[in-house]
Design an enzyme around this catalytic site. Structure first.
Site, PDB file in Angstrom:
ATOM      1  N   TYR A   1      -0.599  -0.061  10.399  1.00  0.00           N
ATOM      2  CA  TYR A   1      -0.726  -0.564   9.025  1.00  0.00           C
ATOM      3  C   TYR A   1       0.416  -0.055   8.157  1.00  0.00           C
ATOM      4  O   TYR A   1       1.041  -0.829   7.418  1.00  0.00           O
ATOM      5  CB  TYR A   1      -2.075  -0.130   8.444  1.00  0.00           C
ATOM      6  CG  TYR A   1      -2.334  -0.636   7.043  1.00  0.00           C
ATOM      7  CD1 TYR A   1      -2.674  -1.966   6.822  1.00  0.00           C
ATOM      8  CD2 TYR A   1      -2.251   0.217   5.955  1.00  0.00           C
ATOM      9  CE1 TYR A   1      -2.907  -2.440   5.543  1.00  0.00           C
ATOM     10  CE2 TYR A   1      -2.492  -0.252   4.663  1.00  0.00           C
ATOM     11  CZ  TYR A   1      -2.825  -1.572   4.466  1.00  0.00           C
ATOM     12  OH  TYR A   1      -3.051  -2.032   3.190  1.00  0.00           O
TER      13      TYR A   1
ATOM     14  N   SER B   1       0.845  -1.195   0.000  1.00  0.00           N
ATOM     15  CA  SER B   1       0.000   0.000   0.000  1.00  0.00           C
ATOM     16  C   SER B   1       0.875   1.238   0.000  1.00  0.00           C
ATOM     17  O   SER B   1       1.995   1.215   0.535  1.00  0.00           O
ATOM     18  CB  SER B   1      -0.889   0.004   1.255  1.00  0.00           C
ATOM     19  OG  SER B   1      -1.461   1.280   1.475  1.00  0.00           O
TER      20      SER B   1
END
Length: 246
Positions: free
Chosen positions: A157, A144
């Site tokens: 994350y 990501s």
């Protein structure tokens, strides 16, 4: 119809929904036999039905990837049954808490790292011997842009994806002189349940579907793919050699 992955064995994690589901189905349509791994039995059975309806085949593996011994057993089972692995898709992951770092308890931090980083490390350890038995082993891990942007309130994350990117690139460097090709894929914002959880006010109709993104993962898995240690950015449709901070 061309089947560029005919007779190849593809392991896909997080295959019960979202990008993992779409990727497993796309690889199966290209001819691969899918080893579908996920915690959700019902989702795996739905995937199996779709793959069979498409004319493909799959082996379903209900497994929580935080069970590192379970990953080792899966590697042993694949060795016994197939003697090799041609494709590894490291897709499974969790978003974790959206909070200031100082407000996050240790357990949710550990949960994110266990699945997003440690499980992939164990996959590398246990699947590399099988990939070396393939004439053209291919591995793609899903990342990501949070890894480079370090977005506020997305610390666990973002840190897990930054760690994953470094881990994958180190592995790619270690195997550069072998037939194995190892890369990262950043799908960006696509229409998944995890995205909706993190951004509940976003209109999903404005996002591309997992199926659209999965179509660009398939070429990274074919024997003719030559790049390794790179990142494919779905948003820009470009292959990058490194992650630049925003």
């Amino acid at each position: 119809m061309s089947k560029p992955l005919a007779s190849r064995i593809a392991l896909v994690t997080g295959a019960s929904r979202g990008l993992g589901y779409a990727t497993a189905r796309a690889l199966a349509k290209a001819g691969a036999h899918i080893v579908a791994v996920a915690r959700t039995q019902a989702g795996l059975e739905e995937l199996d039905d779709d793959i069979r309806n498409d004319g493909g085949s799959a082996t379903l593996v209900p497994l929580n990837l935080t069970d590192v011994d379970g990953i080792a057993r899966l590697g042993a089972a694949l060795h016994e049954r197939h003697g090799k692995l041609d494709i590894l898709i490291g897709n499974a992951g969790i978003a974790g808490p959206s909070s200031p770092l100082g407000h996050i308890e240790l357990k949710p931090w550990n949960d994110v790292m266990a699945l997003n980083v440690t499980a992939n490390f164990q996959l590398i350890r246990c699947m590399e011997p099988l990939l070396t038995q393939s004439d053209a082993g291919r591995a793609v891990f899903i990342t990501s842009d949070d890894a480079g942007r370090a977005s506020a309130y997305r610390g666990p994350y973002a840190a897990s994806k930054a760690a994953l990117e470094t881990l994958v690139r180190a592995w790619a460097n270690e195997t550069a002189s072998t037939p194995i090709r190892i890369n990262l894929f950043d799908p960006g914002p696509i229409r998944t349940r995890m995205r909706a959880t993190v951004f509940p006010g976003e209109d999903p109709a404005t996002l591309d579907t997992p199926e659209q993104a999965a179509e660009l993962i398939v070429p990274m898995c074919v024997p003719g793919w030559s790049e390794t240690g790179k990142l494919y950015d779905y948003k820009t449709r470009s292959l990058l050699g490194f992650r630049s901070p925003a």
